[in-house]
Design a protein around this motif. Structure first.
Motif, mmCIF file in Angstrom:
data_model
loop_
_atom_site.group_PDB
_atom_site.id
_atom_site.type_symbol
_atom_site.label_atom_id
_atom_site.label_comp_id
_atom_site.label_asym_id
_atom_site.label_seq_id
_atom_site.Cartn_x
_atom_site.Cartn_y
_atom_site.Cartn_z
ATOM 1 N N VAL A 300 50.445 53.403 47.991
ATOM 2 C CA VAL A 300 49.298 52.927 47.208
ATOM 3 C C VAL A 300 49.612 51.568 46.590
ATOM 4 C CG1 VAL A 300 47.888 53.409 45.175
ATOM 5 C CG2 VAL A 300 48.478 55.254 46.758
ATOM 6 N N ASN A 301 50.819 51.405 46.087
ATOM 7 C CA ASN A 301 51.213 50.139 45.468
ATOM 8 C C ASN A 301 51.152 48.991 46.474
ATOM 9 O OD1 ASN A 301 52.562 48.521 43.270
ATOM 10 N ND2 ASN A 301 54.117 48.377 44.878
ATOM 11 N N ARG A 302 51.580 49.271 47.689
ATOM 12 C CA ARG A 302 51.567 48.233 48.719
ATOM 13 C C ARG A 302 50.142 47.774 49.014
ATOM 14 N NH1 ARG A 302 54.338 44.096 50.839
ATOM 15 N NH2 ARG A 302 53.833 43.777 53.038
ATOM 16 N N ILE A 303 49.221 48.736 49.041
ATOM 17 C CA ILE A 303 47.821 48.399 49.360
ATOM 18 C C ILE A 303 47.206 47.571 48.241
ATOM 19 C CG2 ILE A 303 45.540 49.399 49.734
ATOM 20 C CD1 ILE A 303 46.955 51.776 51.077
ATOM 21 N N THR A 304 47.421 47.968 46.951
ATOM 22 C CA THR A 304 46.746 47.302 45.828
ATOM 23 C C THR A 304 47.378 45.963 45.467
ATOM 24 O OG1 THR A 304 48.123 48.545 44.278
ATOM 25 C CG2 THR A 304 45.994 49.490 44.851
ATOM 26 N N THR A 305 48.699 45.851 45.607
ATOM 27 C CA THR A 305 49.387 44.632 45.155
ATOM 28 C C THR A 305 48.958 43.409 45.962
ATOM 29 O OG1 THR A 305 51.296 45.947 44.490
ATOM 30 C CG2 THR A 305 51.643 43.581 44.771
ATOM 31 N N THR A 306 48.773 43.591 47.256
ATOM 32 C CA THR A 306 48.390 42.445 48.099
ATOM 33 C C THR A 306 47.042 41.889 47.669
ATOM 34 O OG1 THR A 306 49.617 43.409 49.942
ATOM 35 C CG2 THR A 306 48.002 41.695 50.472
ATOM 36 N N GLY A 307 46.049 42.764 47.482
ATOM 37 C CA GLY A 307 44.720 42.294 47.071
ATOM 38 C C GLY A 307 44.739 41.699 45.679
ATOM 39 N N LEU A 308 45.520 42.279 44.771
ATOM 40 C CA LEU A 308 45.576 41.766 43.413
ATOM 41 C C LEU A 308 46.232 40.382 43.355
ATOM 42 C CD1 LEU A 308 45.021 42.369 40.441
ATOM 43 C CD2 LEU A 308 47.275 43.446 40.309
ATOM 44 N N ALA A 309 47.241 40.170 44.178
ATOM 45 C CA ALA A 309 47.902 38.862 44.188
ATOM 46 C C ALA A 309 46.935 37.775 44.631
ATOM 47 C CB ALA A 309 49.111 38.918 45.108
ATOM 48 N N ARG A 310 46.127 38.044 45.688
ATOM 49 C CA ARG A 310 45.131 37.049 46.125
ATOM 50 C C ARG A 310 44.135 36.762 45.004
ATOM 51 N NH1 ARG A 310 44.780 40.289 50.805
ATOM 52 N NH2 ARG A 310 42.655 40.904 50.178
ATOM 53 N N LEU A 311 43.725 37.814 44.244
ATOM 54 C CA LEU A 311 42.734 37.649 43.179
ATOM 55 C C LEU A 311 43.314 36.827 42.017
ATOM 56 C CD1 LEU A 311 39.865 38.489 42.341
ATOM 57 C CD2 LEU A 311 40.866 40.482 41.214
ATOM 58 N N LEU A 312 44.561 37.029 41.664
ATOM 59 C CA LEU A 312 45.198 36.270 40.591
ATOM 60 C C LEU A 312 45.333 34.794 40.959
ATOM 61 C CD1 LEU A 312 48.012 38.728 39.422
ATOM 62 C CD2 LEU A 312 45.982 38.037 38.141
ATOM 63 N N THR A 313 45.738 34.549 42.193
ATOM 64 C CA THR A 313 45.871 33.151 42.641
ATOM 65 C C THR A 313 44.538 32.426 42.561
ATOM 66 O OG1 THR A 313 47.677 33.797 44.121
ATOM 67 C CG2 THR A 313 46.593 31.692 44.571
ATOM 68 N N TYR A 314 43.468 33.108 42.944
ATOM 69 C CA TYR A 314 42.136 32.509 42.910
ATOM 70 C C TYR A 314 41.697 32.243 41.461
ATOM 71 C CZ TYR A 314 37.067 32.153 43.402
ATOM 72 O OH TYR A 314 35.768 31.731 43.332
ATOM 73 N N ALA A 315 41.951 33.183 40.546
ATOM 74 C CA ALA A 315 41.546 33.006 39.148
ATOM 75 C C ALA A 315 42.296 31.837 38.502
ATOM 76 C CB ALA A 315 41.794 34.302 38.370
ATOM 77 N N MET A 316 43.581 31.670 38.795
ATOM 78 C CA MET A 316 44.356 30.563 38.234
ATOM 79 C C MET A 316 43.837 29.221 38.727
ATOM 80 S SD MET A 316 48.245 32.141 38.365
ATOM 81 C CE MET A 316 48.947 30.621 37.726
ATOM 82 N N SER A 317 43.420 29.179 39.978
ATOM 83 C CA SER A 317 42.867 27.915 40.514
ATOM 84 C C SER A 317 41.578 27.559 39.798
ATOM 85 C CB SER A 317 42.630 28.070 42.020
ATOM 86 O OG SER A 317 43.854 28.342 42.690
ATOM 87 N N LEU A 318 40.711 28.568 39.546
ATOM 88 C CA LEU A 318 39.463 28.298 38.831
ATOM 89 C C LEU A 318 39.735 27.817 37.407
ATOM 90 C CD1 LEU A 318 37.236 31.318 39.962
ATOM 91 C CD2 LEU A 318 37.061 28.943 40.702
ATOM 92 N N ARG A 319 40.732 28.401 36.763
ATOM 93 C CA ARG A 319 41.051 28.018 35.385
ATOM 94 C C ARG A 319 41.503 26.554 35.318
ATOM 95 N NH1 ARG A 319 45.377 28.072 31.764
ATOM 96 N NH2 ARG A 319 44.814 28.745 29.653
ATOM 97 N N GLN A 320 42.144 26.072 36.379
ATOM 98 C CA GLN A 320 42.618 24.690 36.403
ATOM 99 C C GLN A 320 41.565 23.728 36.959
ATOM 100 O OE1 GLN A 320 46.212 24.909 38.680
ATOM 101 N NE2 GLN A 320 47.274 26.240 37.179
ATOM 102 N N ASP A 321 40.332 24.263 37.061
ATOM 103 C CA ASP A 321 39.199 23.455 37.541
ATOM 104 C C ASP A 321 39.403 22.917 38.951
ATOM 105 O OD1 ASP A 321 37.654 23.859 35.317
ATOM 106 O OD2 ASP A 321 38.387 22.052 34.284
ATOM 107 N N ARG A 322 40.210 23.572 39.726
ATOM 108 C CA ARG A 322 40.387 23.166 41.133
ATOM 109 C C ARG A 322 39.303 23.815 41.975
ATOM 110 N NH1 ARG A 322 46.414 24.311 42.932
ATOM 111 N NH2 ARG A 322 45.899 26.336 41.974
ATOM 112 N N VAL A 323 38.803 23.067 42.926
ATOM 113 C CA VAL A 323 37.763 23.582 43.813
ATOM 114 C C VAL A 323 38.428 24.375 44.922
ATOM 115 C CG1 VAL A 323 35.853 23.007 45.340
ATOM 116 C CG2 VAL A 323 36.277 21.612 43.292
ATOM 117 N N VAL A 324 38.234 25.651 44.954
ATOM 118 C CA VAL A 324 38.808 26.528 45.979
ATOM 119 C C VAL A 324 37.722 27.458 46.480
ATOM 120 C CG1 VAL A 324 41.152 26.465 45.088
ATOM 121 C CG2 VAL A 324 39.545 28.134 44.166
#
Length: 917
Positions: A300-324
């Motif tokens: 279960v951890n393997r399945i959830t961690t991959t999706g969560l990592a992509r979501l965190l990376t995307y949120a950090m880019s938005l916070r830095q006002d980068r267009v992604v």
């Protein structure tokens, strides 16, 4: 409480999933274990009940075998013959023959009692002592054909015997020849325990009687049994101790109410086996479960961690006002939805920030942003509020923030800033600001902490509340001060009185509360108008303030009533001196506009604290009570509060409650006092007088209950009842042939004040059929001076228009009687009894009465003299030309029936006295 602890999501999933699976498995294991234990315990209980049933069955079978043997002896003809012939030897031989075939159960006791001879033949075992086992008195009391158990408690050891009695009868006559007794001694028996042990397949068994061991086998007879096992003699009980099962089995009750019981002991290992089995299984079960749980958690951890990592990376880019771009959809649907929502949320925030700046700039409320005691931003609305040029924010930006506040507010603001570092400063408060021209202005601020271009700052919304503060000050003044005089009103007076009492109680000082009421103030309004009345009130307020000084409180309670708080007087003499000074100031003439000059007086009530109490409302009530007492006694005086005044008030309250009930239920009655034409000796009229006898209060005098009725308003329904009953009485007189010219009824100022009085009077006349001209309504001069009547003459003229006659009662005791005689529709004057008392010895009184009669005759007004108590007074009154007299010399007030008889006798109508009676 703020948490200072965090954990990565992947580890949280791993731990929670593992704990969840392991916890669930352990719970299922424990439930299974508890179920197995419950089944084992149920099986043990079933075994105990089975043993008890089998033991009872074996015990009863043993008794049945003994009963068969006893009945065989009793049925032997040789026994009957031996009993009939009193042949003991023959009886013994017969018994020996009958018992030779006994091979199973053995009779320990076998004897025959013959009538009149106990123990006639005894073939019991040689060691049996019947005196302890089955004495004669017990045998005599035994019912036939019923097994009984008998225990000899005084013997050592305890003897317990089970026996049966059989009657031996003569077959021809039915006569009892004897009684055969057989049985077994449980104490010494070896057969009975052996049979029970064999049947129950046990090695240890014991018989207990009332908690004592009487027989048994094995070590059980020497053991101390568990208390729960022997808690009840009547019920089957069992107890598991280690691997041994103890069962308590009640068998039979003896003649003393004690039970004979059997206790068994046998080994049981069912429960122990269950516990051993589950103990061996628990450790491997826990290991296998933990391995499976960790494996599942890792997946279960393997399945959830991959999706969560992509979501965190995307949120950090938005916070830095980068267009992604939004990340590609993953395995978990919720993570995909969160990515889309993040995109929409960040776009919405950018749009709102732009809109918010436009709203702040165009807001009608002032906006101030500052940090480090420097102004960072102001909008146009704040510039307008403070009197700056709206288009030039640079006038304030960069300036010290305290520059826009009054200097006396700086320390408070600094304390707020210090408190704000710990989150304790108020969010909203009122504060005094300064305009560009340094004029004070009241502001209301709502402050919160925010960020301004990445640094912490304070954001304040500011509103100009100068007008509201002005209105509040005005409202506070109106709420606490009298508008006409500027004196404190009742509300402020009570507040100051409470504070004064608390302070004086603390330091041991005295306070005097005074209530002043102006006497006959209403005449000023009636004569000179309300404007003159206001001038009088203002003048009196100024005089009271001057005579008492600024350190004392003078308040206007309303109308012409004032209250004074005299703080810390030296003694009662000083209070009296102040009271006299106040009354002197009140009595000084008042100059009105138009050169009019009036003189008033006042009534003053005084109460002291703490002497008379320390409750503010109670003190005010007491001062009012004493003021009314001063007004009632003489006016233009002062009275100190006394406890009896409260007693009078309580008495008035009792009378009011009882009178209200009496009026509703018709609990009053009427008496009638005759009015005589003295020269003719004929009764021409009478006065109806209300009388009241209460079941609890007894006889209440009219002077007492009429006053209460006036004050409470009960006089209106009471007066209507008197009018109606008086009219009916008058008509009853005429129906019985008792001629009566008229009837008088008193009416009060309160009735005249009632707007519907004339209409109800007309209804009563119509309802009763009373001729209006026969009814005289008696009024007093107080009607003329009723504060709440605008024009009393109109009500009297309306009454006269109905045809009802009007009498002026108590004439001569008022102030302005003569001035009103020309204006009022008066038909009769009733000279007050105070002029008639001791008339025969009072020359001045005679002259006054003669003058009143002469004056009334000139005005064509009838005259009645009331209060005549002697024949000499009646002769004098008649000599003055007044024919109508009322008083005790004529007759006292009497009940209606008595008045009928009196009227018939006085007017010479003896032929109708019987009907009137």
């Amino acid at each position: 409480m703020r948490l200072n602890f965090s954990i990565p999501f992947s580890r949280l999933i791993l731990v929670l999933f593992t704990l969840g699976l392991v916890g669930t498995a352990v719970a299922l294991f424990w439930i299974t274990y508890l179920g197995s234990v419950s089944i084992a315990e149920h099986e043990i209980a079933r075994t105990a009940r089975s043993k008890a049933t089998l033991a009872r069955l074996v015990f009863m079978q043993h008794l049945d075998q003994l009963e068969v043997q006893i009945r065989e002896v009793a049925a032997d003809p040789a026994i009957r013959t031996a009993l009939a012939d009193n042949d003991k030897a023959a009886a013994r031989k017969a018994i020996e023959r009958a018992t030779q075939g006994m091979t199973s159960a053995t009779l320990d006791i076998l004897l025959i009692d013959r009538p009149g001879e106990d123990g006639w033949v005894n073939t019991s075992l040689g060691l049996i002592d019947l005196s302890h086992q089955l004495p004669p008195d017990v045998r005599a009391a035994m019912p036939p054909d019923i097994w009984i158990t008998y225990s000899e408690h005084d013997s050592e050891p305890l003897m317990v015997t089970t026996a049966l009695a059989i009657l031996v009868l003569d077959p021809e006559t039915g006569q009892v020849l004897g009684r055969i007794f057989g049985g077994t001694t449980v104490t010494d028996s070896f057969t009975l325990p052996g049979e029970l042990a064999k049947a129950l397949q046990l090695d240890e068994l014991a018989f207990y009687h009332h908690g004592h061991v009487v027989a048994g086998m094995g070590d059980l007879t020497r053991e101390v049994l568990p208390e729960t096992l022997m808690a009840s003699d009547e019920d089957v009980a069992y107890h598991l101790k280690g691997d041994s099962l103890y069962v308590h089995i009640p068998l039979m009750m003896d003649v003393d109410g004690h039970h004979l019981s059997a206790v068994t002991k046998q080994p049981v290992d069912t429960l122990q086996k269950v516990e051993d089995t589950y103990s061996r299984l628990f450790t491997p079960f826990l290991i296998y479960t933990g391995i499976l749980a960790i494996g599942a958690a890792l997946i279960v951890n393997r399945i959830t961690t991959t999706g969560l990592a992509r979501l965190l990376t995307y949120a950090m880019s938005l916070r830095q006002d980068r267009v992604v771009n939004v990340p590609a959809p993953g395995f978990i649907v919720e993570f995909n939805q969160l990515a889309t929502m993040f995109q929409a949320a960040f776009e919405s925030i950018r749009n709102r920030e732009a809109q918010f700046k436009e709203m702040i700039d165009g807001s009608l409320h002032g906006v101030l942003v500052h940090a480090d005691n420097r102004i960072l931003y102001v909008n146009e609305a704040l510039l307008k509020i403070l009197g700056y040029d709206p288009g030039a924010p640079e006038q304030l930006v960069g300036a010290p923030v305290l520059e826009i506040y009054a200097s006396d507010e700086h320390s408070r603001l600094r304390s707020y800033y210090d408190m704000g570092k710990n989150g304790g400063a108020p969010r909203a408060y009122e504060i005094k600001g300064l305009t560009r021209t340094s004029e004070p202005i009241w502001l209301e601020q709502h402050v919160r902490v925010t960020e301004w271009r990445g640094v912490p700052a304070y954001y304040a919304t500011i509103t100009d509340i100068s007008e509201r503060k002005r209105q509040e000050e005005l409202a506070t003044k109106n709420a606490n001060f009298d508008i006409l005089t500027g004196l404190p009103n009742r509300r402020l007076l009570m507040d100051r009185l409470t504070q004064t009492i608390q302070r004086n109680n603390h330091i041991g000082e005295m306070t005097a509360l005074m209530v002043l009421d102006l006497d006959r103030f209403k005449t000023v309004n009636e004569t000179y108008g309300p404007k003159a009345g206001d001038q009088v009130i203002e003048t009196m307020a100024a005089r009271l303030t001057q005579v008492l000084g600024p350190e004392q409180t003078v308040a206007r309670m309303g109308g012409d009533e004032f209250a004074i708080i005299l703080s810390n007087p030296e003694d009662r003499w000083q209070i009296e001196q102040v009271a006299r000074d106040i009354l002197s100031e009140v009595e000084r003439p008042v100059e009105l506009e138009g050169n009019a000059r009036i003189v008033l007086a006042g009534s003053l009530g005084i109460t002291l604290s703490p002497n008379d109490g320390d409750d503010d409302e109670a003190l005010l009530l007491q001062a009012n009570t004493s003021m009314y007492q001063a007004k009632a006694e003489s006016g233009s005086s002062y009275r100190f509060y006394a406890t009896r005044m409260n007693e009078q008030t309580a008495r008035s309250g009792q009378i009011e409650a009882a009178l209200r009930e009496a009026v509703e239920r018709g609990g009053l009655h009427l008496n009638f006092q005759p009015i005589i034409d003295y020269p003719q000796g004929r009764i021409v009229s009478c006065e109806a007088l209300a009388r009241w006898i209460d079941p609890k209060l007894g006889s209440v005098p009219p002077c007492e209950f009429i006053k209460v009725a006036e004050e409470s308003g009960l006089i209106v329904p009471l007066g209507e009842w008197v009018l109606r009953e008086a009219c009916r009485f008058y008509l009853s007189c005429n129906r019985n042939g008792l001629q009566l010219d008229s009837l008088s009824v008193n009416i009060s100022p309160r009735q005249c004040r009632d707007a519907g009085f004339v209409g109800r009077l007309e209804e009563i006349l119509t309802e009763t059929g009373m001729e209006p001209a026969r009814l005289h309504l008696e009024i007093t001069e107080s009607v003329m001076f009723d504060d709440q009547r605008a024009d009393p003459i109109k009500i009297l003229e309306a009454i006269s228009a109905l045809g009802v006659k009007i009498s002026l009662d108590d004439f001569g005791t008022g102030y302005s009687s003569l001035s009103y005689l020309k204006r009022l529709p008066i038909d009769t004057l009733k000279i007050d009894r105070s002029f008639i008392m001791e008339l025969e010895r009072d020359a001045d009184g005679q002259a006054l009465v003669e003058a009143i009669v002469s004056m009334a005759r000139s005005l064509e007004i009838s005259v009645i003299c009331e209060g005549a108590e002697t024949a000499e007074q009646c002769d004098l009154i008649s000599s003055f030309g007044c024919a109508l007299i009322q008083g005790y010399s004529i007759a006292r007030p009497m009940a209606g029936v008595d008045f009928h008889r009196y009227l018939a006798r006085m007017n010479g109508l003896k032929h109708v006295m019987g009907r009137a009676g």
